[in-house]
Design a protein around this motif. Structure first.
Motif, PDB file in Angstrom:
ATOM      1  N   TRP A  76      -7.410  -1.344  -0.283  1.00 61.30           N
ATOM      2  CA  TRP A  76      -7.574  -1.404  -1.733  1.00 61.30           C
ATOM      3  C   TRP A  76      -6.453  -2.787  -2.044  1.00 61.30           C
ATOM      4  CZ3 TRP A  76      -4.443  -1.746  -5.966  1.00 61.30           C
ATOM      5  CH2 TRP A  76      -4.985  -1.455  -7.207  1.00 61.30           C
ATOM      6  N   ALA A 101      -0.096   0.078  -4.277  1.00 64.97           N
ATOM      7  CA  ALA A 101      -0.957   1.484  -4.294  1.00 64.97           C
ATOM      8  C   ALA A 101      -0.024   2.513  -4.079  1.00 64.97           C
ATOM      9  CB  ALA A 101      -1.996   1.367  -3.670  1.00 64.97           C
ATOM     10  N   ASP A 106      -5.346   2.971   0.760  1.00 70.38           N
ATOM     11  CA  ASP A 106      -4.618   2.012  -0.410  1.00 70.38           C
ATOM     12  C   ASP A 106      -4.338   0.785   0.211  1.00 70.38           C
ATOM     13  OD1 ASP A 106      -4.522   4.079  -2.162  1.00 70.38           O
ATOM     14  OD2 ASP A 106      -2.531   4.524  -2.061  1.00 70.38           O
ATOM     15  N   ARG A 107      -3.975   0.530   1.691  1.00 71.79           N
ATOM     16  CA  ARG A 107      -3.667  -0.651   2.182  1.00 71.79           C
ATOM     17  C   ARG A 107      -4.880  -1.430   2.173  1.00 71.79           C
ATOM     18  NH1 ARG A 107      -0.732   2.800   5.914  1.00 71.79           N
ATOM     19  NH2 ARG A 107      -2.470   3.403   6.954  1.00 71.79           N
ATOM     20  N   ASP A 117       3.331   1.597  -1.717  1.00 71.01           N
ATOM     21  CA  ASP A 117       4.154   1.691  -3.099  1.00 71.01           C
ATOM     22  C   ASP A 117       5.405   0.843  -3.199  1.00 71.01           C
ATOM     23  OD1 ASP A 117       4.306   2.258  -5.835  1.00 71.01           O
ATOM     24  OD2 ASP A 117       5.247   4.223  -5.333  1.00 71.01           O
ATOM     25  N   ASN A 130      -0.281   5.851  -2.608  1.00 72.16           N
ATOM     26  CA  ASN A 130      -0.064   6.650  -1.568  1.00 72.16           C
ATOM     27  C   ASN A 130       0.170   6.349  -0.096  1.00 72.16           C
ATOM     28  OD1 ASN A 130      -1.084   8.559  -3.465  1.00 72.16           O
ATOM     29  ND2 ASN A 130      -3.097   8.118  -3.075  1.00 72.16           N
ATOM     30  N   GLY A 147       0.752  -1.306  -0.010  1.00 72.70           N
ATOM     31  CA  GLY A 147      -0.047  -0.103   0.010  1.00 72.70           C
ATOM     32  C   GLY A 147       0.845   1.233   0.007  1.00 72.70           C
TER      33      GLY A 147
END
Lengths: 101, 176, 167, 386, 333
Positions: D279, D269, D276-277, D245, D271, D243
């Motif tokens: 996602w 992801a 994001d985590r 990146d 950000n 998450g």
């Protein structure tokens, strides 16, 4: 019912308020006492309004205005108290003898 | 796939070879031995040099080799780093004094070392110079001893053998 | 019992409530308790308004005073975490204050009783004032005070925000 | 409505003011835990609050410390298999894998293809179970109760398949050095396929339920940002690192257990925030489901056990083996002196390293964000404390 | 049928008795509905066994269970305030029911200032919540109480404003008058404005009830039911569960009265008038309750600052604008 019942009640409440304002140190408690006094006034106004019905509803209308003013007073008063507390860590009115901080 | 271990070892050698006490490849991972005084320098180089960039801090722990069969050794601090970019592993072995284990802290290089050093401190008694907060992480505050040292025996082992070590009938016959 | 007697009974009950609660507001040793007793006094006053056929005023009292002002007070008290507990909040001029209050009470009562002797509130005449008539009154005879109060409220709002802002 | 960006600035500004001493407000220490619904176990967070802003957060762990690293020194390898599956109780079978792999490396055992494929299938099913659990709990922490029930409904079929094979629902004890305890029973493959296909089919709906929700976005986007370099230096791995990146997945980088035979993507992801985590977590579920499908469809025939000596006794040596646990990199550093017991087994658990980054992330956030952040850090207490 | 002559007092007592039956029954039905509606929205059954048919007795059993629980007052708590708080929360909620007209005559007191009374009384339970939160001597409870007070102050305004707009449309503050003014329910007519007012009201109502997505003050996963953390047994039931359900039914009734035409049929059509008003009222209230229940499993919870921003920067301006539109409608249409 004699109107003086209400008037005496109102005077009593007002005196209690005076006592509170004079004898309390805590700023919020003083604000509370002021609320008591304002209420005493309101009881008076509404009682007179009921007594003098022919003269219109001025008493009740002014009672409403007093409530509005009380709301404003509490808003500003409380803001000041919070500010003082934030700066002085105290809301003791007797300690607030400085005109600046 | 990443670097072959030998290639990785060569890179490590060019970078910090003169600071190492020993270097070799073990099961595809680079194994290096560093004296405590050189630790910070070596780890910083491992992290910062472009062709190494071991940025991933895997773990820090201790190993007490005092009862290792045939060839007992001393206490050592083991730091494992991983290079996500070049895909290779580095095991940094730091031998420390068994009596008064002292090791420089690498918290300034890897933030994650803070907890791991605390754990290593309570489990092995290693002092990390430069880590200001070495209070117990897992163990109760008043716990005495350093449980992961070999000299720390599990008391229950002596009082009562592990139930699975014997047949169940035998174990239940022994009272509680 | 006649309606008049009932009104008397109701009056005395709420008069006692208001006075008792009022006294506790100014004497209790806990600020939160004081604020809660104030709720009692205010509700009693609202009941008085209902008794005096000022229903609208009564509910405004409940909505604004009890529902908003006291909540705001309690909120402020709990938020600042200023001393709440049983500390001594009174200063050393209590006897003097009591004397002063008593003097005010005696003087005003004497004057008021003297001035309004024999004046009665005639409940029979009053069929209750409709909310509509209050609205009419506010927006015709009292429209200027109304506007002034509105501006006062706005000023207070802005003032409170300015004072309490953190900068 | 204001964007979330200016809110973030707001909180840190207030905190900066406080630290400069410009505001004399009282700080309050709030004890979150040891028993608190948002901590999923006995985990304590000493939160120093200034109003609604967390000035400092100090996680207190160790309430569940069972001293595995000491215990294993007194147990032989067959006992340890069952012990380690209790570390991260949500992904028991994944915990058993690195131990088996470490022993296989040291003892130079060749694992038959069928056993490898079975291992992959079961690990990935377990990963789905684990991820769905966090999908459920994250929703619940943000006040959305429905995901919990949906997730548990999906879990059930997969859980049944696992139970058919291993007999357990949490602690499986199924992997042995050299292979598996038993072969798959009749009906296992159908049941497993049914479970994962259901997940693939229904997951888009669940995604819409949370990820598509405006309130959910407001609660999670730009909340609890973990920058890439910080994630590295704390050794954060797994969905949390991805998450932030970091496209880092042991299954891809250093494939073990025939993971290189399968086609799957590693999602990351950019950000590093809670959204994001989460996602990444949700998208991994689909990838895992695909792996299970591939593994079961391509399941080779053959034995499930390699040539293993009667007494499991590792030769002298040291090895570090790591696998991709659902929560991150699970590594075991095994030091063997030739005994039936390990001389020293360092267990590097993912949650431990991940949670050590919590104080950094929690600093200068709002109390309500704290819950979102705790929820998005996907940790299991047993995995932290070991 | 013999004529039964009742005095005003007797009728009043009878009505109060009806209310005292209706409120707990409403809360019970609300509780049961919450169990079942949410269960079915979430693909599960919900309680199925107690009582036989679809577990109808679960709520009762729940209540009885709480009845037998120990009543604990924390040692550090302010005993008097702590024990009074549930009453301070409950009484206003019951008092709300006094003016809701369930049929033309089935209303305890048709006040001249009905709407005003409703708003004033329903704002009172905030004090109870503050009392509960403060007296528990628990940080979580205090945080919950503060959040609750801030939230109720913020969301009272949209409710008051939308109710004021309704009063403008109806030309009266009396609830019966408002219902009688709705030949078409206000939600349909004036088009657009009515619906917008309804949405503002429902949003405010959900916030006042502290239900998801505005349940920050009692968020279980954060501050563990906030002000009611320390309450047990009957006090907990009264301060939280019962109050929440009572609130929900009350707001369902208020929304029905203000926007859905109360006890009148949805459209003025002769055959529909044959159905008794109570039935209409109950059906519409049920619909509102279902709406409230539907919101809960659908949304996550918003954060405290987002909640305040939503109220002050969106809902209140919108409701002020709606007042303006309503005024224009009343004057020119």
């Amino acid at each position: 019912m004699p109107v003086s019942f209400f008037l005496v009640l109102s005077a009593l409440l007002f005196s209690i308020g005076i006592y509170g304002v004079l004898a309390r140190q805590h700023a919020v408690l003083v604000l509370l006492s002021i609320e008591l006094m304002l209420n005493a006034v309101n009881i008076n106004l509404v009682a007179f309004s009921a007594m003098l019905q022919e003269a219109g509803l001025g008493g009740q209308v002014f009672a409403l205005f007093v409530i509005a003013v009380a709301a404003a007073e509490v808003g500003v008063g409380l803001a000041i108290v919070i500010l003082i507390y934030r700066n002085r860590q105290s809301v003791d009115l007797d300690e607030l003898d400085l005109m600046k901080w | 796939m990443g670097l072959l271990a030998d290639d990785a070892l060569r890179r490590v050698d060019t970078a910090v070879g003169n600071r190492l006490m020993d270097q070799r490849v073990d099961f595809g991972h680079v194994d290096i031995k560093v004296a405590p005084e050189n630790l910070v320098e070596v780890v910083t180089a491992l992290r910062d040099l472009e062709f190494l960039s071991c940025k991933f801090f895997t773990f820090l722990t201790g190993i007490d080799r005092s009862e290792y069969a045939d060839e007992p050794g001393g206490l050592e601090v083991l730091i494992h780093l991983y290079s996500v970019e070049h895909v290779f592993h580095v095991n940094v072995h730091v031998p420390v004094d068994s009596e008064h284990p002292v090791c420089p802290s690498i918290v300034s290089i890897f933030r994650g070392a803070e907890w791991q050093e605390r754990e290593c401190h309570e489990m092995f008694g290693v002092e990390f110079e430069g880590n200001s907060n070495l209070s117990n992480l897992f163990l109760p505050e008043d716990f005495e001893g350093h449980p992961l040292l070999r000299s720390f025996k599990l008391p229950s082992r002596f009082v009562k053998a592990w139930p699975g070590a014997k047949d169940p009938e035998e174990a239940s016959a022994g009272g509680r | 019992m006649s309606a008049e007697t009932w009104q008397q009974v109701v009056f005395w009950i709420f008069a006692l409530l208001i006075t008792g609660a009022g006294v506790l507001v100014v004497t209790t040793r806990n600020v939160i308790h004081a604020a809660l007793w104030l709720v009692g006094a205010l509700m009693g006053a609202a009941a008085m308004y209902v008794l005096l056929f000022a229903e609208f005023v009564a509910w405004v009292q409940v909505l604004v005073y009890v529902g908003a002002i006291v909540v705001l007070m309690l909120f402020g008290l709990m938020l600042t975490r200023a001393p709440i507990g049983s500390a001594e909040f009174d200063n050393n001029q209590r006897p003097l204050a009591a004397l002063c209050a008593a003097a005010v009470f005696v003087v005003t009562s004497v004057i008021l009783i003297g001035a309004f002797e024999g004046q009665e509130i005639n409940f029979a005449r009053t069929a209750g004032t409709s909310t509509e008539s209050i609205g009419t009154a506010i927006f015709s005879s009292y429209v200027w005070p109304f506007e002034v109060v509105s501006i006062l409220l706005l000023a207070a709002l802005v003032g409170a925000v300015v004072i309490a802002r953190r900068d | 409505m204001a964007t979330t960006e200016d809110r973030v600035v707001d909180a840190s500004e207030v905190a900066a003011e406080v630290s400069r001493g410009n505001l004399l407000t009282e700080e309050m220490v709030l004890n979150v835990g040891p028993q608190h619904p948002a901590t999923h176990g006995v985990f304590r967070l000493l939160a120093t609050l200034d109003g609604e802003v967390l000035v400092n957060a100090d996680p207190v762990i160790g309430y569940m410390h069972r001293g595995y690293e000491k215990l294993v020194e007194a147990r032989d390898y067959r006992q340890i298999t069952n012990l380690v599956s209790r570390m991260d109780w949500l992904s028991g079978i994944n915990n058993e894998l690195p131990l088996a792999l470490a022993l296989e490396t040291l003892m130079e055992i060749e694992v038959p293809a069928r056993a490898q494929y079975m291992r992959v299938a079961m690990c990935e099913m377990n990963r789905i179970l684990n991820h769905l659990m966090f999908f459920a709990s994250f929703g619940a922490e943000l006040g959305a109760i429905t995901p919990t029930f949906y997730a548990f409904r999906e879990r059930e079929d997969i859980q049944m398949a696992m139970e058919m094979t291993t007999g357990g629902r949490m602690h499986f004890g199924f992997f042995r050095p050299g292979g598996l305890k038993e072969d798959a029973p009749k009906g296992f493959f159908q049941q497993a396929l049914k479970g994962v296909r259901q997940v693939i089919e229904r997951l888009p709906d669940y995604e819409n339920l949370l990820i598509g929700n405006e309130i959910f976005k407001q609660r999670t986007v730009n909340v609890g940002i973990l920058p890439q370099d910080v994630a590295y230096s704390y050794g954060v791995s797994g969905p949390i690192a991805r998450g932030s990146d970091i496209s880092f997945d042991v299954r891809k980088d250093e494939p073990y257990s025939s993971y290189d035979h399968f086609d799957f993507n590693v999602h990351s992801a950019p950000n590093g925030d809670c959204f994001d985590r989460f996602w990444v977590l949700l998208h991994e579920v689909v990838e895992s489901a695909k792996i299970v499908e591939q593994a079961i469809e391509g399941m080779p025939d053959g034995p499930i056990m390699g040539k293993v000596p009667r007494v499991v006794q590792a030769p002298k040596g040291e090895v570090y083996v790591r696998t991709e646990n659902p929560l991150g990199e699970l590594g075991m550093y095994l030091v063997s002196d030739g005994d039936r017991r390990p001389y020293r087994l360092k267990i590097r658990t993912p949650s431990y390293s991940n949670v050590s980054a919590l104080p950094y992330v929690l600093k200068n956030t709002y109390v309500s964000d704290m819950i979102a952040i705790l929820g998005s850090f996907f940790f299991v207490l047993g995995d932290i404390d070991r | 049928m013999p004529e039964i002559a009742l005095t005003t007092w007797q009728i009043l007592l009878l009505k109060v008795a009806v209310i005292l039956v209706v409120v707990p029954m409403g809360a019970l039905v609300g509780g049961y509905a919450e169990h079942k509606v949410m269960a079915h929205l979430q693909h599960r059954l919900g309680p199925m066994y107690p009582g036989g048919f679809h577990g109808w007795a679960t709520t009762l059993a729940d209540g009885i269970k709480f009845l037998f629980k120990e009543d604990i007052i924390p040692a550090a708590a302010d005993r008097k305030v702590f024990s009074l708080a549930p009453a301070a929360i409950m009484v206003p909620i019951i008092m709300v029911y006094l003016v809701i007209p369930m049929d033309r005559t089935l209303v305890v007191e048709d006040l001249d200032v009905g709407i005003f009374y409703l708003l004033a009384i329903s704002s009172l339970s905030t004090i109870g919540i503050l009392m509960a939160g403060w007296s528990s001597a628990n940080k979580y409870a205090l945080i919950g109480a503060l959040r609750s007070a801030a939230q109720l102050i913020a969301y009272e305004l949209p409710i008051v404003l939308s109710a004021a707009a309704v009063a403008m449309l109806a030309g009266t503050l009396s609830l019966n008058g408002i219902v009688e003014a709705q030949n078409f329910p206000f939600i349909l007519w004036p088009p657009g404005i009515g619906l917008a007012l309804f949405l503002v009201f429902v949003t405010g109502a959900v916030a006042e009830m502290t239900r998801v997505p505005f349940d920050m003050p009692v968020a279980e996963s954060e501050i563990i039911t906030g002000p009611f953390t320390e309450y047990t047994g009957m006090r907990y039931i009264f301060s939280h569960m019962f109050a929440e359900m009572g609130h929900m039914v009350a707001f369902g009734g208020i929304a029905t009265t203000l926007f859905l035409g109360g006890y009148r049929p949805i459209i003025p059509w002769e055959p529909l008038e044959l159905i008794p008003g109570v039935v209409w009222f109950a059906a519409k209230t049920m619909m509102m309750i279902f709406l409230f229940l539907w919101i809960r499993p659908t949304f996550p919870r918003v954060r405290e600052d987002q909640l305040q921003k939503f109220a002050w920067k969106f809902l209140i301006p919108v409701s002020l604008a709606l007042i303006l539109f309503t005024g224009a409608w009343v004057l020119y249409v």
